[in-house]
Motif scaffolding. Structure first.
Motif, PDB file in Angstrom:
ATOM      1  N   SER A  94       0.836  -1.188   0.000  1.00 43.00           N
ATOM      2  CA  SER A  94       0.000   0.000   0.000  1.00 43.00           C
ATOM      3  C   SER A  94       0.876   1.244   0.000  1.00 43.00           C
ATOM      4  CB  SER A  94      -0.917   0.014   1.223  1.00 43.00           C
ATOM      5  OG  SER A  94      -1.577   1.258   1.345  1.00 43.00           O
ATOM      6  N   SER A  95       0.653   2.111  -0.970  1.00 39.83           N
ATOM      7  CA  SER A  95       1.386   3.367  -1.012  1.00 39.83           C
ATOM      8  C   SER A  95       0.971   4.300   0.117  1.00 39.83           C
ATOM      9  CB  SER A  95       1.170   4.062  -2.355  1.00 39.83           C
ATOM     10  OG  SER A  95       1.704   3.302  -3.414  1.00 39.83           O
ATOM     11  N   ARG A  96      -0.250   4.140   0.598  1.00 40.05           N
ATOM     12  CA  ARG A  96      -0.773   5.009   1.644  1.00 40.05           C
ATOM     13  C   ARG A  96      -0.250   4.643   3.022  1.00 40.05           C
ATOM     14  NH1 ARG A  96      -5.172   4.928   5.102  1.00 40.05           N
ATOM     15  NH2 ARG A  96      -5.877   2.934   4.213  1.00 40.05           N
ATOM     16  N   THR A  97      -0.246   3.343   3.341  1.00 42.82           N
ATOM     17  CA  THR A  97       0.101   2.890   4.683  1.00 42.82           C
ATOM     18  C   THR A  97       1.437   2.167   4.773  1.00 42.82           C
ATOM     19  OG1 THR A  97      -0.999   0.744   4.475  1.00 42.82           O
ATOM     20  CG2 THR A  97      -2.358   2.620   5.156  1.00 42.82           C
ATOM     21  N   GLY A  98       1.969   1.703   3.659  1.00 42.17           N
ATOM     22  CA  GLY A  98       3.161   0.886   3.664  1.00 42.17           C
ATOM     23  C   GLY A  98       2.900  -0.585   3.939  1.00 42.17           C
ATOM     24  N   TYR A  99       1.672  -0.927   4.188  1.00 38.72           N
ATOM     25  CA  TYR A  99       1.282  -2.297   4.507  1.00 38.72           C
ATOM     26  C   TYR A  99       1.483  -3.212   3.310  1.00 38.72           C
ATOM     27  CZ  TYR A  99      -2.029  -6.131   5.449  1.00 38.72           C
ATOM     28  OH  TYR A  99      -2.626  -7.357   5.624  1.00 38.72           O
ATOM     29  N   THR A 100       2.060  -4.382   3.547  1.00 39.71           N
ATOM     30  CA  THR A 100       2.228  -5.364   2.493  1.00 39.71           C
ATOM     31  C   THR A 100       0.888  -6.009   2.175  1.00 39.71           C
ATOM     32  OG1 THR A 100       4.513  -5.856   3.112  1.00 39.71           O
ATOM     33  CG2 THR A 100       3.349  -7.507   1.816  1.00 39.71           C
ATOM     34  N   LEU A 101       0.454  -5.851   0.944  1.00 37.48           N
ATOM     35  CA  LEU A 101      -0.836  -6.378   0.530  1.00 37.48           C
ATOM     36  C   LEU A 101      -0.769  -7.853   0.184  1.00 37.48           C
ATOM     37  CD1 LEU A 101      -1.884  -3.377  -1.725  1.00 37.48           C
ATOM     38  CD2 LEU A 101      -2.879  -3.975   0.495  1.00 37.48           C
ATOM     39  N   SER A 102       0.283  -8.244  -0.526  1.00 36.59           N
ATOM     40  CA  SER A 102       0.377  -9.630  -0.965  1.00 36.59           C
ATOM     41  C   SER A 102       1.744  -9.942  -1.555  1.00 36.59           C
ATOM     42  CB  SER A 102      -0.706  -9.921  -2.013  1.00 36.59           C
ATOM     43  OG  SER A 102      -0.719 -11.289  -2.376  1.00 36.59           O
ATOM     44  N   TRP A 103       2.116 -11.192  -1.448  1.00 36.36           N
ATOM     45  CA  TRP A 103       3.210 -11.799  -2.201  1.00 36.36           C
ATOM     46  C   TRP A 103       2.622 -12.821  -3.164  1.00 36.36           C
ATOM     47  CZ3 TRP A 103       8.435 -10.810  -1.995  1.00 36.36           C
ATOM     48  CH2 TRP A 103       8.914 -10.070  -0.904  1.00 36.36           C
ATOM     49  N   GLY A 104       3.226 -12.931  -4.335  1.00 32.03           N
ATOM     50  CA  GLY A 104       2.850 -14.005  -5.234  1.00 32.03           C
ATOM     51  C   GLY A 104       3.483 -15.315  -4.818  1.00 32.03           C
ATOM     52  N   GLN A 105       3.130 -16.383  -5.510  1.00 35.34           N
ATOM     53  CA  GLN A 105       3.663 -17.708  -5.196  1.00 35.34           C
ATOM     54  C   GLN A 105       5.058 -17.936  -5.764  1.00 35.34           C
ATOM     55  OE1 GLN A 105       2.164 -20.184  -3.188  1.00 35.34           O
ATOM     56  NE2 GLN A 105       0.972 -18.357  -2.661  1.00 35.34           N
TER      57      GLN A 105
END
Length: 119
Positions: A100-111
């Motif tokens: 997330s550009s807003r929070t820095g939170y990691t949204l996802s990793w791919g496999q």
């Protein structure tokens, strides 16, 4: 559901080229900071390249600068990594990541997708 799927990996000879793709879904892709990472057996996962959300600003690891190109197509919710002049040390599993550009939170990793550079 936040989801990332890599594709395009495979076996390539030294000096060859390969293009990886990352398909995104379940979030606002155009607002996400995206990056490619890789991990070889026994090694730490390392950042390869990144691209920002708004301005498309790119950054590269020194080891791939001038040979790899990261890009994104927000209309298609896709990110790419064009890899040229491949060397054996590029052999690794390649992962895409959304943050997330807003929070820095990691949204996802791919496999991950396997890239093997060998004669």
């Amino acid at each position: 559901q936040v989801h990332l799927v890599e594709s395009g990996g495979g076996l390539v000879q030294p000096g060859g080229s390969l293009r990886l793709s990352c398909a995104a879904s379940g979030f606002t892709f155009s607002s996400a900071f995206m990056s490619w990472h890789r991990q070889a057996p026994g090694n730490e996962r390392e950042l390869v390249a990144s691209i920002s959300s708004a301005n498309g600003i790119t950054n590269y690891a020194d080891s791939v600068k001038g040979r790899f190109t990261i890009s994104r197509d927000n209309a298609k919710n896709m990110m790419y990594l064009q890899m040229n002049s491949l060397k054996p040390d590029a052999t690794a599993v390649y992962y895409c990541k959304a943050r997330s550009s807003r929070t820095g939170y990691t949204l996802s990793w791919g496999q991950g997708t396997q890239v093997t550079v060998s004669s």
